[in-house]
Scaffold this active site. Structure first.
Site, PDB file in Angstrom:
ATOM      1  N   HIS A 185      46.439  48.141  37.934  1.00 41.00           N
ATOM      2  CA  HIS A 185      45.859  48.791  36.626  1.00 41.00           C
ATOM      3  C   HIS A 185      46.165  50.460  36.975  1.00 41.00           C
ATOM      4  CE1 HIS A 185      43.593  46.352  33.875  1.00 41.00           C
ATOM      5  NE2 HIS A 185      43.007  45.845  35.021  1.00 41.00           N
ATOM      6  N   GLY A 237      36.179  42.690  39.419  1.00 38.95           N
ATOM      7  CA  GLY A 237      36.598  44.516  39.736  1.00 38.95           C
ATOM      8  C   GLY A 237      36.799  45.138  38.404  1.00 38.95           C
ATOM      9  N   GLN A 263      40.454  51.522  32.854  1.00 35.41           N
ATOM     10  CA  GLN A 263      39.733  50.342  31.812  1.00 35.41           C
ATOM     11  C   GLN A 263      38.594  51.089  31.029  1.00 35.41           C
ATOM     12  OE1 GLN A 263      39.701  46.986  34.889  1.00 35.41           O
ATOM     13  NE2 GLN A 263      39.974  46.148  33.172  1.00 35.41           N
ATOM     14  N   CYS A 296      41.523  39.348  32.639  1.00 32.74           N
ATOM     15  CA  CYS A 296      41.464  40.770  32.835  1.00 32.74           C
ATOM     16  C   CYS A 296      40.289  41.171  31.645  1.00 32.74           C
ATOM     17  CB  CYS A 296      42.738  41.600  32.564  1.00 32.74           C
ATOM     18  SG  CYS A 296      42.477  43.209  32.428  1.00 32.74           S
ATOM     19  N   LEU A 297      39.342  42.119  31.875  1.00 32.59           N
ATOM     20  CA  LEU A 297      38.409  42.456  30.917  1.00 32.59           C
ATOM     21  C   LEU A 297      39.208  43.285  29.938  1.00 32.59           C
ATOM     22  CD1 LEU A 297      35.584  43.524  33.510  1.00 32.59           C
ATOM     23  CD2 LEU A 297      35.563  41.549  32.233  1.00 32.59           C
ATOM     24  N   HIS A 338      45.193  43.201  41.582  1.00 34.73           N
ATOM     25  CA  HIS A 338      45.042  43.339  40.183  1.00 34.73           C
ATOM     26  C   HIS A 338      44.453  44.584  39.728  1.00 34.73           C
ATOM     27  CE1 HIS A 338      43.780  41.599  36.193  1.00 34.73           C
ATOM     28  NE2 HIS A 338      43.100  42.717  36.143  1.00 34.73           N
ATOM     29  N   GLU A 339      43.587  45.321  40.627  1.00 37.56           N
ATOM     30  CA  GLU A 339      42.871  46.343  40.061  1.00 37.56           C
ATOM     31  C   GLU A 339      43.821  47.613  40.721  1.00 37.56           C
ATOM     32  OE1 GLU A 339      40.414  46.441  38.421  1.00 37.56           O
ATOM     33  OE2 GLU A 339      40.182  44.261  38.833  1.00 37.56           O
TER      34      GLU A 339
END
Ligand code: ZN
Length: 235
Positions: free
Chosen positions: A192, A88, A93, A146-147, A188-189
């Site tokens: 963000h 995702g 991000q 997480c990226l 999670h997304e």
């Protein structure tokens, strides 16, 4: 650095999309930022924890990007997510403060992991202006990463089932229930877009490097990590 000096003063001089001015960033500023990102070609640079854009709520998408620019931006998000690789990616991000995210999970995991975590394949999809509500009271806890916090993972308890409300890339209303790992990705997304990182919801004593997770905590569920690291299995 001296701790008694405010290094920036009001606002963030490194970020032209800082919303501290009246009305926040203009549609033009956002559109320009996206054009700049795409002009660079290739995958988009992913910003990491400490960048304020990850901590501000993102703006609802309401046409700040033209349809063709939106299409190109979504394509770049998809390519960046795949290259990372990740399951995702949310617009903040890559420094774009809009409520847009992409998700996709081919779920290349062993059968026991698939069963324990409900990690089933999730086709590519675009979430525009998403929100979610928990369904029922069941919570499930697993390591996630997480990226924007590369190299680390922690155990996060999340509702096992959620109802997503969003628009797709064409503006059609989507209302759908998610369970298993796709439910975790959706949460999670969407988090963000509200300025929330997984670490805000994590069992902080579970924080583990990717190396430690691979060496010690690759079991389908994190009970052994909870016992060894001293955190309670939430749920
Ligand atoms: Zn993330």
């Amino acid at each position: 650095m001296a701790l008694d000096v405010d290094p920036t003063g009001p606002g963030d001089p490194l970020d032209p999309l800082d919303p501290s001015g009246p009305g926040g960033p203009s549609d033009h500023a956002i559109s320009e930022r996206v054009e700049e990102l795409l002009a660079a070609g290739g995958t988009l640079p992913v910003v990491t924890a400490g960048h304020p854009v990850l901590r501000r709520g993102a703006l609802p998408f309401d046409g700040q990007l033209s349809p063709s620019l939106l299409t190109r931006f979504i394509e770049a998000l998809r390519e960046t997510m795949r290259a990372a690789p990740g399951v995702g990616l949310a617009a903040p991000q890559v420094g774009v403060p809009l409520r847009i995210a992409v998700i996709e999970d081919p779920a290349p995991v062993p059968e026991e992991v698939r069963v324990a975590r409900g990690r089933v394949p999730q086709p590519f999809r675009v979430l525009v202006n998403p929100s979610y509500d928990a369904l029922g009271t069941e919570r499930v806890a697993f390591f996630e990463g997480c990226l924007s916090m590369p190299g680390w993972q922690a155990v996060v308890a999340r509702p096992a089932r959620v109802r997503l409300r969003a628009l797709d890339a064409q503006g059609a209303v989507v209302e759908e229930e998610f369970t298993g790992w796709p439910a975790r990705i959706v949460q999670h997304e969407t988090d963000h877009l509200d300025g929330t990182l997984y670490i805000d919801k994590a069992e902080t004593r579970s924080l583990s490097s990717n190396e430690a997770v691979a060496a010690r905590w690759a079991q389908p569920t994190p009970e052994r990590a909870a016992s060894a690291l001293g955190f309670r299995m939430p749920g």
